[in-house]
Scaffold this motif. Sequence first.
Motif, mmCIF file in Angstrom:
data_model
loop_
_atom_site.group_PDB
_atom_site.id
_atom_site.type_symbol
_atom_site.label_atom_id
_atom_site.label_comp_id
_atom_site.label_asym_id
_atom_site.label_seq_id
_atom_site.Cartn_x
_atom_site.Cartn_y
_atom_site.Cartn_z
ATOM 1 N N ALA A 1 18.150 -9.102 19.243
ATOM 2 C CA ALA A 1 18.720 -8.142 18.542
ATOM 3 C C ALA A 1 19.375 -7.664 19.845
ATOM 4 C CB ALA A 1 17.280 -7.456 18.431
ATOM 5 N N TRP A 2 19.369 -7.604 21.306
ATOM 6 C CA TRP A 2 20.445 -7.116 21.975
ATOM 7 C C TRP A 2 21.725 -7.380 22.209
ATOM 8 C CZ3 TRP A 2 22.087 -3.648 25.003
ATOM 9 C CH2 TRP A 2 22.923 -3.823 26.413
ATOM 10 N N LEU A 3 22.458 -8.702 21.817
ATOM 11 C CA LEU A 3 23.315 -9.412 21.228
ATOM 12 C C LEU A 3 24.404 -8.940 19.966
ATOM 13 C CD1 LEU A 3 25.637 -11.083 22.636
ATOM 14 C CD2 LEU A 3 24.904 -13.181 21.193
ATOM 15 N N CYS A 4 23.195 -9.194 18.847
ATOM 16 C CA CYS A 4 23.527 -8.525 17.559
ATOM 17 C C CYS A 4 23.641 -6.935 18.033
ATOM 18 C CB CYS A 4 22.093 -8.227 16.865
ATOM 19 S SG CYS A 4 21.926 -9.882 16.004
ATOM 20 N N PHE A 5 23.124 -5.961 18.504
ATOM 21 C CA PHE A 5 23.332 -4.459 18.431
ATOM 22 C C PHE A 5 25.352 -4.372 18.946
ATOM 23 C CE2 PHE A 5 23.504 -0.908 21.645
ATOM 24 C CZ PHE A 5 23.683 0.075 21.102
ATOM 25 N N LEU B 1 24.205 -11.507 28.936
ATOM 26 C CA LEU B 1 24.989 -11.186 29.568
ATOM 27 C C LEU B 1 26.078 -11.095 28.294
ATOM 28 C CD1 LEU B 1 25.099 -13.790 33.081
ATOM 29 C CD2 LEU B 1 25.176 -11.562 32.912
ATOM 30 N N PHE B 2 26.167 -11.814 27.993
ATOM 31 C CA PHE B 2 26.875 -11.372 26.437
ATOM 32 C C PHE B 2 26.923 -10.340 25.608
ATOM 33 C CE2 PHE B 2 26.633 -16.514 24.822
ATOM 34 C CZ PHE B 2 28.009 -16.449 26.039
ATOM 35 N N GLY B 3 25.840 -9.657 25.408
ATOM 36 C CA GLY B 3 26.181 -8.479 24.786
ATOM 37 C C GLY B 3 26.482 -7.511 26.037
ATOM 38 N N VAL B 4 26.063 -7.259 27.948
ATOM 39 C CA VAL B 4 26.668 -6.862 28.626
ATOM 40 C C VAL B 4 28.251 -6.598 28.695
ATOM 41 C CG1 VAL B 4 27.446 -6.509 30.977
ATOM 42 C CG2 VAL B 4 24.443 -6.984 30.057
ATOM 43 N N ALA B 5 28.751 -7.803 28.276
ATOM 44 C CA ALA B 5 30.527 -8.419 27.680
ATOM 45 C C ALA B 5 30.767 -7.331 26.606
ATOM 46 C CB ALA B 5 31.247 -9.230 28.523
ATOM 47 N N ALA B 6 30.034 -7.445 26.427
ATOM 48 C CA ALA B 6 30.765 -6.560 25.270
ATOM 49 C C ALA B 6 30.457 -4.354 24.894
ATOM 50 C CB ALA B 6 30.213 -6.658 24.002
ATOM 51 N N ILE B 7 29.290 -4.637 25.827
ATOM 52 C CA ILE B 7 29.184 -3.544 25.754
ATOM 53 C C ILE B 7 30.148 -2.529 27.278
ATOM 54 C CG2 ILE B 7 27.169 -1.565 26.952
ATOM 55 C CD1 ILE B 7 27.296 -2.446 24.186
ATOM 56 N N VAL B 8 30.853 -3.787 28.498
ATOM 57 C CA VAL B 8 31.056 -3.182 29.687
ATOM 58 C C VAL B 8 32.330 -2.561 29.040
ATOM 59 C CG1 VAL B 8 32.492 -4.792 30.116
ATOM 60 C CG2 VAL B 8 31.083 -3.642 32.077
ATOM 61 N N GLU B 9 32.767 -2.643 28.105
ATOM 62 C CA GLU B 9 34.264 -2.069 27.517
ATOM 63 C C GLU B 9 33.962 -0.378 27.100
ATOM 64 O OE1 GLU B 9 36.241 -3.837 24.460
ATOM 65 O OE2 GLU B 9 35.113 -2.575 22.687
ATOM 66 N N LEU B 10 33.004 -0.181 26.423
ATOM 67 C CA LEU B 10 32.863 1.505 27.026
ATOM 68 C C LEU B 10 32.903 1.526 28.290
ATOM 69 C CD1 LEU B 10 29.686 1.085 24.250
ATOM 70 C CD2 LEU B 10 32.023 1.534 23.419
ATOM 71 N N VAL B 11 32.606 1.633 29.145
ATOM 72 C CA VAL B 11 32.560 2.247 30.221
ATOM 73 C C VAL B 11 34.012 2.420 30.806
ATOM 74 C CG1 VAL B 11 31.441 2.014 33.030
ATOM 75 C CG2 VAL B 11 30.102 0.508 30.794
ATOM 76 N N TYR C 1 10.498 -23.201 28.538
ATOM 77 C CA TYR C 1 10.041 -21.486 29.552
ATOM 78 C C TYR C 1 11.215 -21.257 29.736
ATOM 79 C CZ TYR C 1 8.298 -17.156 31.657
ATOM 80 O OH TYR C 1 7.650 -15.766 32.213
ATOM 81 N N ALA C 2 12.075 -22.627 30.985
ATOM 82 C CA ALA C 2 12.859 -22.182 31.108
ATOM 83 C C ALA C 2 14.047 -22.015 30.710
ATOM 84 C CB ALA C 2 13.239 -23.438 32.358
ATOM 85 N N VAL C 3 14.277 -23.335 29.139
ATOM 86 C CA VAL C 3 15.220 -22.499 28.452
ATOM 87 C C VAL C 3 15.117 -21.412 27.478
ATOM 88 C CG1 VAL C 3 15.934 -23.391 26.116
ATOM 89 C CG2 VAL C 3 15.321 -25.137 27.911
ATOM 90 N N VAL C 4 14.021 -20.913 27.660
ATOM 91 C CA VAL C 4 14.003 -19.636 26.596
ATOM 92 C C VAL C 4 14.656 -18.380 27.784
ATOM 93 C CG1 VAL C 4 12.513 -17.733 25.881
ATOM 94 C CG2 VAL C 4 11.687 -20.132 25.132
ATOM 95 N N ALA C 5 14.370 -18.749 28.981
ATOM 96 C CA ALA C 5 14.388 -17.079 30.367
ATOM 97 C C ALA C 5 16.111 -17.662 29.935
ATOM 98 C CB ALA C 5 13.989 -18.065 31.125
ATOM 99 N N GLY C 6 16.457 -19.021 30.734
ATOM 100 C CA GLY C 6 17.957 -19.495 30.685
ATOM 101 C C GLY C 6 18.604 -18.791 29.268
ATOM 102 N N TYR C 7 18.041 -18.969 28.098
ATOM 103 C CA TYR C 7 18.814 -17.862 26.839
ATOM 104 C C TYR C 7 19.158 -16.555 26.438
ATOM 105 C CZ TYR C 7 19.600 -17.549 21.866
ATOM 106 O OH TYR C 7 20.029 -17.675 20.502
ATOM 107 N N THR C 8 17.402 -16.939 27.389
ATOM 108 C CA THR C 8 17.582 -14.557 26.806
ATOM 109 C C THR C 8 18.681 -14.351 27.774
ATOM 110 O OG1 THR C 8 15.205 -14.609 27.092
ATOM 111 C CG2 THR C 8 15.673 -12.622 27.628
ATOM 112 N N TYR C 9 18.466 -14.728 29.071
ATOM 113 C CA TYR C 9 19.809 -14.281 30.032
ATOM 114 C C TYR C 9 20.833 -13.995 30.432
ATOM 115 C CZ TYR C 9 16.223 -13.106 33.648
ATOM 116 O OH TYR C 9 15.808 -12.467 34.188
#
Lengths: 313, 557
Positions: free
Chosen positions: B86-90, B162-172, B150-158
């Motif tokens: 949901a975070w990445l989609c947002f 990060l992808f979401g942050v890359a998109a949002i960071v341009e707003l800053v 569990y490691a896969v899920v954790a890695g996937y989540t992070y």
Amino acid sequence: MSSQTDSPSLAWDGTRSVYSTLAALFAYGVRAKNALVYSSAYLVFIAGVEVATTMIALSLPLSPAPLVIALLTFAVYVGDRIADAEADAATSPERAAFVTRYRRLFSIGTAAAYGLAVALSILGGPTALAIALIPGAFWILYASDWLPSLGRYFSRLKEILVVNSAVVALAWAVCVVCLPLAYADRAFTPTAAVIFGYFFLDTFVNTEIPNLRDREGDAANGVSTLPVVFGVRRTRHVLYALDLCLVAGIALAFYAGVLDAAMTVGILVGLAYALCLAWFVGRTERYGRLAIAGEAKHLLVVAVVVVLGAVGF
Amino acid sequence: MWWLISGRNTVLLTTLLLVSIAVGTGAAILAWRERPKPGALPLVALLAAQAWWSTCIVFRLQADTIPAKLQWLQLGWIGVVCVPVAWLCFALEYTGRDRYLRAPYVAALAIVPAITVVLAAFGGHDLLVVESYTTGPGDVVHFEQGGPWYAVVAGYTYLLGLFGVAAIVELVTSDAIAFRGQGITLLIGLAAPWVTNVGFLLGAFGTGGVDPTPIAFAVSGVAYLGAITRYQLLETNPAPRRRARRLVFDGMREGAIVLDTDGHVVDANGYAIDALGIPRGAVLGEPVERIVPEYDHLRDESTAGHLRLGDDDGRTYDAAVTDVTDVHDRHIGSIVTFHDVSTYVRQRQRLEVLNRILRHNIRTETNVIHGYAERFADGDASRIVQERAERIEAVGEKGRQAVELFERTRGTHTARPLAVILDECVEAVRESYPDIDVSYDRPADHIAVASVLAAVFDNLIENAATHNEGDERTVMIETRADADDVTVVIADDGPGIDAQETDVIRDGGESALRHGSGLGLWIVRWGTEIADGRTEFNDRDPTGTEVTVTVPRLDGA
């Protein structure tokens, strides 16, 4: 050395000060009344009283249920006021203007109220949470923008005779009766069924009273309500019949030993009051006030029950 | 990973989780009301997922039996795995990258979450998500989670985070305060649960194996609420910016070819593709010299010049090369822009031919007529033919003036002292019409106007003299100047200009039935327009015409 004062002027200033204070108090009073009526905030209190009635009738321990229902009522009713402000501008311009003016405040307030209600309902377990999520589920189902077919189907429910008011009454009765039961982790007893039936029919009646005021708009929008389909006079007769059915049901429950005497008397007094209000249908055009008076019946019921309980009845 | 959790800590944990649920639900409702604005629904999903995660933890803490606790642990996975998606989609939708949110892409994003939920629901946790529990002192149940999945899920989540942050960071880094505020609050909203989760994974919290990450979502909820209420999150959203820029790039009536530092084509708009006549796929990635053979010549020509592209269909393009630099002013590529000037070039060629005909051919032919007319025996006939030949030559001269006017529209205005222009015109009229009294109010020497006005004043002054009648004929020339403009008034006491002549000029067009008698007044109008000025014709009392020409000063007064 002395200073002279003009006594008449002072007296006039004093009088004027009193008048201005009274005027300010009156303005605050009007504003408070507007806030209570236009935002439907008075329903919040009445909703809490209804849950208290259930808890007394079923001898349930104290719980956050009344507070949760009050918060849900505020979120749902004021949320609807915000959503309908544009449509209300034609029929209730003062209310629409009030809601529009405080739109942002109400929007944040209702969101916070619903969030708090959901959080508190979790303390009552999954059933209580499910009940608290009923309004949210309806918001999602009615939202035709992202699930068009489902949204249109549920939106059409609002247009079907009896079904529209019955859905509201059912949701309300489930919340008012089942939420305190969930908090107390009690089973759904025959007494609970009687109270459920009482709130269901009573809410149905109270839902149809505002429809008398909105009958022209509902007819234009293709919404079938009792006043639209049967007319005002027959609607009065239907309301009489429903209240009398309730009287019979409550009396039967009392004779079957399902309902205690104090609660029976309290509800019957409330129903007598409701029958008096039904008499006004078709004899007044102030249906807004009639609807408020109908909701206020629950205050009368709980007051009678408390007084009778206090005197050991 | 073992933690001890006391009864008092459970109350505190539950309270914090309830706060997180209340804030998350409230923020979700506010976001829900903002539909269908970009990002609203994914934000609702994000907040609902975190609220569900927290709810399952509360129910797990409240549950009396081990199976019930395990059941809530498994149900909680739905919220856990929905949050990053949901975070990445947002982030993608809110920043206008919604083209990545087509159903197949979202379905691909949901594969890992779906597998996790299936594993949790059908007992796969025994195989991939290791979950064990032990009942400690005071019947407190401790859970341990881990294992490969569990490691896969954790890695996937992070990773998705990060992808979401890359998109949002341009707003800053946006110029708009609202977008900067939104970007910062959104990053705070992400950082809070992220840091908490890292702390949990490193064993920094004594929460009895309970992941406190959802509690930190209360901070996220407050951040999102702040973004919604203070920085108009969802109300003022940047989603259209990316699309709008692309739309302008693709839809502009000018070709644009984007090159990397090595001169390879990395993008081209629709106009450029049409002009090149090559499929887009064959253009992208190719060296620019192969697509635009004259590119090197273009760069050598001070980055601007004319081009011919694709099939040589006779089209000519005016082109320019602009360097693209990054924030450190380093060269990262170039843009070749060009637009079709074929029509303009063709018109110019036609004007050049017309100019030659008007300048040489007509004059040569009228000279010949003149010569032969002198041989006529009849003196009157000879005079009339010579006069008509002079008129033809005059028409040719005016035509030449008009062509020169059109030529001058190509460039910027050349400044020339007004006094010099008027001096020449007055001198020519005094010479041609010595019996006319020319009253001339000479302007200051430093006042300069567009040189194109020489033809305008020449025609107006000559017209005032030519069409004058009577014994005492007068032409008056007055000038007045202010800081920006200079006004020249040319008046005569002749019979005045026919109303039809001035009406046609004022309306700007002629027809077969409604037209003027010559080119002179058209030259006045066109010349004044080219000089960014205006002309006004007025009748004088009792007779005559007053023409007022107001034009901008070019002397920088």
